[in-house]
Design a protein around this motif. Sequence first.
Motif, PDB file in Angstrom:
ATOM      1  N   ASP A  67    -117.698  -7.490  42.514  1.00 10.72           N
ATOM      2  CA  ASP A  67    -117.399  -8.828  41.986  1.00 10.72           C
ATOM      3  C   ASP A  67    -116.692  -8.794  40.636  1.00 10.72           C
ATOM      4  O   ASP A  67    -115.749  -9.532  40.405  1.00 10.72           O
ATOM      5  CB  ASP A  67    -118.687  -9.642  41.834  1.00 10.72           C
ATOM      6  CG  ASP A  67    -119.322  -9.948  43.175  1.00 10.72           C
ATOM      7  OD1 ASP A  67    -118.603  -9.962  44.186  1.00 10.72           O
ATOM      8  OD2 ASP A  67    -120.547 -10.170  43.212  1.00 10.72           O
ATOM      9  N   ARG A  68    -117.181  -7.973  39.727  1.00 10.53           N
ATOM     10  CA  ARG A  68    -116.629  -7.941  38.373  1.00 10.53           C
ATOM     11  C   ARG A  68    -115.888  -6.633  38.170  1.00 10.53           C
ATOM     12  O   ARG A  68    -116.457  -5.568  38.356  1.00 10.53           O
ATOM     13  CB  ARG A  68    -117.756  -8.076  37.347  1.00 10.53           C
ATOM     14  CG  ARG A  68    -118.459  -9.426  37.443  1.00 10.53           C
ATOM     15  CD  ARG A  68    -119.649  -9.481  36.532  1.00 10.53           C
ATOM     16  NE  ARG A  68    -120.714  -8.686  37.175  1.00 10.53           N
ATOM     17  CZ  ARG A  68    -121.883  -8.456  36.634  1.00 10.53           C
ATOM     18  NH1 ARG A  68    -122.161  -8.898  35.439  1.00 10.53           N
ATOM     19  NH2 ARG A  68    -122.792  -7.767  37.269  1.00 10.53           N
ATOM     20  N   LYS A  69    -114.623  -6.755  37.776  1.00 14.97           N
ATOM     21  CA  LYS A  69    -113.833  -5.536  37.635  1.00 14.97           C
ATOM     22  C   LYS A  69    -112.778  -5.660  36.547  1.00 14.97           C
ATOM     23  O   LYS A  69    -112.368  -6.765  36.189  1.00 14.97           O
ATOM     24  CB  LYS A  69    -113.190  -5.144  38.961  1.00 14.97           C
ATOM     25  CG  LYS A  69    -112.516  -6.260  39.697  1.00 14.97           C
ATOM     26  CD  LYS A  69    -112.194  -5.811  41.124  1.00 14.97           C
ATOM     27  CE  LYS A  69    -111.941  -6.988  42.016  1.00 14.97           C
ATOM     28  NZ  LYS A  69    -112.934  -7.316  42.962  1.00 14.97           N
ATOM     29  N   ILE A  70    -112.389  -4.528  36.057  1.00 16.29           N
ATOM     30  CA  ILE A  70    -111.269  -4.421  35.129  1.00 16.29           C
ATOM     31  C   ILE A  70    -110.195  -3.645  35.883  1.00 16.29           C
ATOM     32  O   ILE A  70    -110.406  -2.501  36.275  1.00 16.29           O
ATOM     33  CB  ILE A  70    -111.659  -3.673  33.840  1.00 16.29           C
ATOM     34  CG1 ILE A  70    -112.785  -4.407  33.121  1.00 16.29           C
ATOM     35  CG2 ILE A  70    -110.441  -3.503  32.938  1.00 16.29           C
ATOM     36  CD1 ILE A  70    -113.384  -3.631  31.966  1.00 16.29           C
ATOM     37  N   ILE A  71    -109.084  -4.284  36.113  1.00 13.15           N
ATOM     38  CA  ILE A  71    -108.000  -3.647  36.852  1.00 13.15           C
ATOM     39  C   ILE A  71    -106.943  -3.203  35.844  1.00 13.15           C
ATOM     40  O   ILE A  71    -106.420  -4.010  35.085  1.00 13.15           O
ATOM     41  CB  ILE A  71    -107.399  -4.615  37.888  1.00 13.15           C
ATOM     42  CG1 ILE A  71    -108.486  -4.998  38.892  1.00 13.15           C
ATOM     43  CG2 ILE A  71    -106.198  -3.978  38.572  1.00 13.15           C
ATOM     44  CD1 ILE A  71    -108.079  -6.055  39.878  1.00 13.15           C
ATOM     45  N   VAL A  72    -106.676  -1.924  35.839  1.00 14.92           N
ATOM     46  CA  VAL A  72    -105.701  -1.349  34.918  1.00 14.92           C
ATOM     47  C   VAL A  72    -104.460  -0.974  35.727  1.00 14.92           C
ATOM     48  O   VAL A  72    -104.555  -0.253  36.715  1.00 14.92           O
ATOM     49  CB  VAL A  72    -106.270  -0.112  34.192  1.00 14.92           C
ATOM     50  CG1 VAL A  72    -105.239   0.486  33.259  1.00 14.92           C
ATOM     51  CG2 VAL A  72    -107.544  -0.461  33.453  1.00 14.92           C
ATOM     52  N   THR A  73    -103.324  -1.491  35.306  1.00 17.14           N
ATOM     53  CA  THR A  73    -102.062  -1.160  35.965  1.00 17.14           C
ATOM     54  C   THR A  73    -101.093  -0.565  34.954  1.00 17.14           C
ATOM     55  O   THR A  73    -101.037  -0.996  33.806  1.00 17.14           O
ATOM     56  CB  THR A  73    -101.419  -2.402  36.637  1.00 17.14           C
ATOM     57  OG1 THR A  73    -101.388  -3.464  35.705  1.00 17.14           O
ATOM     58  CG2 THR A  73    -102.191  -2.835  37.851  1.00 17.14           C
ATOM     59  N   LYS A  74    -100.346   0.405  35.433  1.00 13.76           N
ATOM     60  CA  LYS A  74     -99.374   1.082  34.593  1.00 13.76           C
ATOM     61  C   LYS A  74     -98.110   0.225  34.511  1.00 13.76           C
ATOM     62  O   LYS A  74     -97.626  -0.291  35.512  1.00 13.76           O
ATOM     63  CB  LYS A  74     -99.051   2.452  35.197  1.00 13.76           C
ATOM     64  CG  LYS A  74     -98.165   3.305  34.350  1.00 13.76           C
ATOM     65  CD  LYS A  74     -97.987   4.666  35.002  1.00 13.76           C
ATOM     66  CE  LYS A  74     -97.088   5.531  34.183  1.00 13.76           C
ATOM     67  NZ  LYS A  74     -96.908   6.853  34.764  1.00 13.76           N
ATOM     68  N   GLU A  75     -97.595   0.078  33.304  1.00 17.22           N
ATOM     69  CA  GLU A  75     -96.362  -0.685  33.086  1.00 17.22           C
ATOM     70  C   GLU A  75     -95.161   0.249  33.233  1.00 17.22           C
ATOM     71  O   GLU A  75     -95.237   1.432  32.893  1.00 17.22           O
ATOM     72  CB  GLU A  75     -96.365  -1.280  31.667  1.00 17.22           C
ATOM     73  CG  GLU A  75     -97.520  -2.242  31.397  1.00 17.22           C
ATOM     74  CD  GLU A  75     -97.229  -3.649  31.848  1.00 17.22           C
ATOM     75  OE1 GLU A  75     -96.098  -4.107  31.646  1.00 17.22           O
ATOM     76  OE2 GLU A  75     -98.136  -4.280  32.426  1.00 17.22           O
ATOM     77  N   ARG A  76     -94.053  -0.274  33.716  1.00 21.30           N
ATOM     78  CA  ARG A  76     -92.834   0.533  33.860  1.00 21.30           C
ATOM     79  C   ARG A  76     -92.273   0.952  32.513  1.00 21.30           C
ATOM     80  O   ARG A  76     -91.613   1.976  32.393  1.00 21.30           O
ATOM     81  CB  ARG A  76     -91.769  -0.260  34.605  1.00 21.30           C
ATOM     82  CG  ARG A  76     -92.048  -0.385  36.057  1.00 21.30           C
ATOM     83  CD  ARG A  76     -90.909  -1.074  36.758  1.00 21.30           C
ATOM     84  NE  ARG A  76     -91.169  -1.071  38.176  1.00 21.30           N
ATOM     85  CZ  ARG A  76     -90.257  -1.272  39.082  1.00 21.30           C
ATOM     86  NH1 ARG A  76     -89.009  -1.496  38.721  1.00 21.30           N
ATOM     87  NH2 ARG A  76     -90.579  -1.258  40.352  1.00 21.30           N
ATOM     88  N   THR A  77     -92.541   0.154  31.498  1.00 23.56           N
ATOM     89  CA  THR A  77     -92.019   0.446  30.163  1.00 23.56           C
ATOM     90  C   THR A  77     -92.886   1.436  29.400  1.00 23.56           C
ATOM     91  O   THR A  77     -92.623   1.756  28.258  1.00 23.56           O
ATOM     92  CB  THR A  77     -91.929  -0.857  29.345  1.00 23.56           C
ATOM     93  OG1 THR A  77     -93.233  -1.447  29.266  1.00 23.56           O
ATOM     94  CG2 THR A  77     -90.962  -1.834  29.990  1.00 23.56           C
TER      95      THR A  77
END
Length: 175
Positions: free
Chosen positions: A155-165
């Motif tokens: 239910d509770r999450k921290i989603i980390v995504t890599k930026e292209r920059t």
Amino acid sequence: MDERNGDISGKEKIKLETYVQAAYFDRIIARANIRLLQMSSNQYELKRRDVSGKQGQSGLDLNVIDHYNGTERDAKTLSGGESFIAALSLALGLSDEIQNNAGGIRFDSMFVDEGFDTLDDAKLTQVLQTLMSISQTNRLIGIISHVTGLAEKIDRKIIVTKERTGGSKAEIQIG
């Protein structure tokens, strides 16, 4: 026979340090087994291997008892998913034992990385139920994973995504 030097006929000599480690390890295993039985549908239980008569052995190796077929074998024979559950159980057992006996030291958070991809859907559900029951005791259990179906079950999450920059972006999702 000189009992003052630890020489008792018919008895195996064991170093005090090994004896203390083994006793402490037994308590950790007992706590770990509560979690392991829960996560394995009461199939597996850990047991410290008896190494009496084997000189040079530490007595800290593990066997696994398989309650489904009544066998006991080396814990190294567990499959990848079973091994992950056993290791997670030991980590939780260690955490429980330290919290219980360390005079106020608390483990309020724990992060688990990798291993979830070795679990089938049923085992994954059992593991998550166990971790969620722990998190309801005011302890934070963080899961770091790339397993596709896992995010849907939390239910509770921290989603980390890599930026292209370069760098990355974190997004908090609740519910």
